[in-house]
Design an enzyme around this catalytic site. Structure first.
Site, PDB file in Angstrom:
ATOM      1  N   SER A 314     105.694  32.078  -3.544  1.00 52.04           N
ATOM      2  CA  SER A 314     106.488  31.440  -2.503  1.00 52.04           C
ATOM      3  C   SER A 314     106.685  29.947  -2.740  1.00 52.04           C
ATOM      4  CB  SER A 314     105.906  31.746  -1.122  1.00 52.04           C
ATOM      5  OG  SER A 314     104.624  31.227  -0.927  1.00 52.04           O
ATOM      6  N   ASP A 325     114.531  24.146 -13.188  1.00 52.09           N
ATOM      7  CA  ASP A 325     115.992  24.141 -13.210  1.00 52.09           C
ATOM      8  C   ASP A 325     116.570  22.742 -13.386  1.00 52.09           C
ATOM      9  OD1 ASP A 325     115.878  26.847 -12.881  1.00 52.09           O
ATOM     10  OD2 ASP A 325     116.873  26.899 -10.928  1.00 52.09           O
ATOM     11  N   LYS A 339     108.150  36.054  -4.507  1.00 46.62           N
ATOM     12  CA  LYS A 339     108.334  36.087  -3.060  1.00 46.62           C
ATOM     13  C   LYS A 339     109.349  35.025  -2.680  1.00 46.62           C
ATOM     14  CE  LYS A 339     104.794  36.711  -0.451  1.00 46.62           C
ATOM     15  NZ  LYS A 339     104.716  37.690   0.611  1.00 46.62           N
TER      16      LYS A 339
END
Length: 428
Positions: A314, A325, A339
């Protein structure tokens, strides 16, 4: 009512008192006395919350209006009957993260003001396909961690009671208990079963630990983040500032075994490392995106590596995904837990509570990591035996060159710092 970011959690059930925030109901103004006269009102409150907020407008292909007709057509003589119907109603969604908690269960999920937790120190979830209870991760230095519980362990029974058909709330109630008492878990791991007898304890959690490491890549700042709790941001800020003052050349951020926590905490910490770029996008049932961005206040721009494993879930996946990214860090280790859902936790008028999946999140590049996880840039696998030896039997090796994933991070940073030193002008 607007749900602020500080009130959102990233959907795990902690078998301690869970780090969680709540928001008021904001649907009915019905008083406590009226509820006592009409348990049916609670059933309708829960139905209304789902109807207005659930992430999937089709309610996972369930006719939610028909559900309301069915359950409001029943007679309820007490709260327990209402609780039973609410649980039946929510099961139709087949979403293990949307769940009802009776007053005691709801109380068990809230962190008290001392910051101490009571339990054995594991975060659990229900597998969406198998419906089995699965360990997301043990919290470091807790009884479960020291006993040898690992991420992805399947809990088959608790104190001899089978967990088949059991939801996370029921499991929490059985696992919790007074400090000093014992709970027995039957665990399945790689097709083999083993019983763990674990003594419950009061647990004080400090989410951040850090140190300097003298390595072949130079003086590196090593920061281990165990949990995204409300005070994690402050502790992370203090760690970075201290290590910057000591002029470390690079950083290793260790998120291995971190089960997540508060959404705002992951965003807050990401901004300490990222000067610009998107951190995460949350997407609600209308498909509307709300982006969290860096704010130009990064505390350092030094090279960094992030360590992850299958216990990183999470909020850990938000942070590692954002740094990956945006090409701010190299992610090393193994595929994370997977998750990608956000829950809001609502208190109800009788002291019970409801966790509702209200959004999903994507990494800055648009990746939906739910049920898949973040793929590392550099994969370094450890066998379960290696992990157990490293994290339990030889813990002094964690964050040293005897730790294979840490060693790979150092190797990567050695190359990064060498390039940085050759391209950065030096003023004499």
């Amino acid at each position: 009512m607007v749900i602020t970011k500080s009130r959102l959690v990233l959907g795990a059930t902690a078998v301690t008192l869970s780090t969680i925030a709540v928001t008021s109901l904001g649907i009915h103004s019905r008083g406590q006395a009226l509820f006592k006269e009409s348990p049916k009102a609670l059933v309708d409150d829960v139905w209304q919350i789902i109807y207005r907020n659930y992430v999937d407008g089709t309610f996972n292909q369930v006719d939610w209006q028909a559900v309301r007709k069915e359950y409001l057509g029943k007679s309820y003589s007490n709260q327990q009957e209402a609780y039973k119907s609410i649980r039946e109603m929510l099961k139709k969604l087949e979403d293990p993260y949307t769940r009802f908690m009776d007053p005691q269960e709801f109380k068990n999920m809230q962190v008290d003001t001392s910051g101490e937790l009571t339990g054995i120190g594991i975060t659990i979830s229900q597998d969406e396909k198998t419906k089995q209870l699965v360990v997301i991760a043990p919290i470091e230095d807790t009884p479960a961690f020291k006993a040898g519980i690992l991420s992805k362990d399947v809990i088959l029974s608790i104190n001899g009671k089978s967990t088949k058909g059991m939801d996370t709330n029921q499991a929490v109630s059985l696992i919790r208990g007074e400090a000093g008492t014992q709970v027995s878990l039957m665990i399945q791991r790689n097709g083999q079963t083993r019983q763990f007898d674990i003594k419950r304890a009061r647990i004080e959690i400090h989410p951040v630990r850090y140190s300097q490491k003298q390595t072949p890549a130079g003086n590196i700042g090593y920061i281990r983040l165990n949990q995204f709790s409300a005070n994690a941001g402050k502790e992370m800020q203090d760690a970075i500032k201290d290590l910057e003052a000591k002029q470390v050349s690079a950083y290793i951020l260790d998120l291995r075994g971190n089960p997540g926590g508060l959404l705002f905490s992951s965003v807050e910490i990401a901004r300490m490392w990222l000067d610009k770029g998107t951190i995460v996008s949350t997407i609600d049932r209308q498909g509307e995106q709300e982006r969290e961005e860096a704010n130009g206040r990064a505390l350092t721009n030094r090279p960094m590596v992030v360590l992850v494993d299958k216990g990183s879930a999470s909020a850990s996946e938000i942070l590692s995904g954002a740094l990956q990214d945006n090409k701010r860090a190299t992610v090393v280790g193994t595929q994370t837990f997977g998750k990608g859902l956000v829950q809001s936790v609502r208190p109800l008028e009788d002291g019970s509570g409801l966790a509702v999946t209200i959004a999903k999140y994507h990494t800055p590049s648009g990746k939906d990591i739910n049920k898949h996880g973040v793929d590392p840039d550099v994969k370094v696998d450890l066998t379960d035996a290696q992990r157990q030896d490293l994290w339990l039997n030889e813990r002094d090796k964690i964050g040293t060159l005897a730790d294979p994933q840490f060693a790979k991070a150092v190797e990567i940073l050695r190359k990064k710092t060498a390039v940085r030193n050759t391209t950065t002008p030096v003023n004499n």
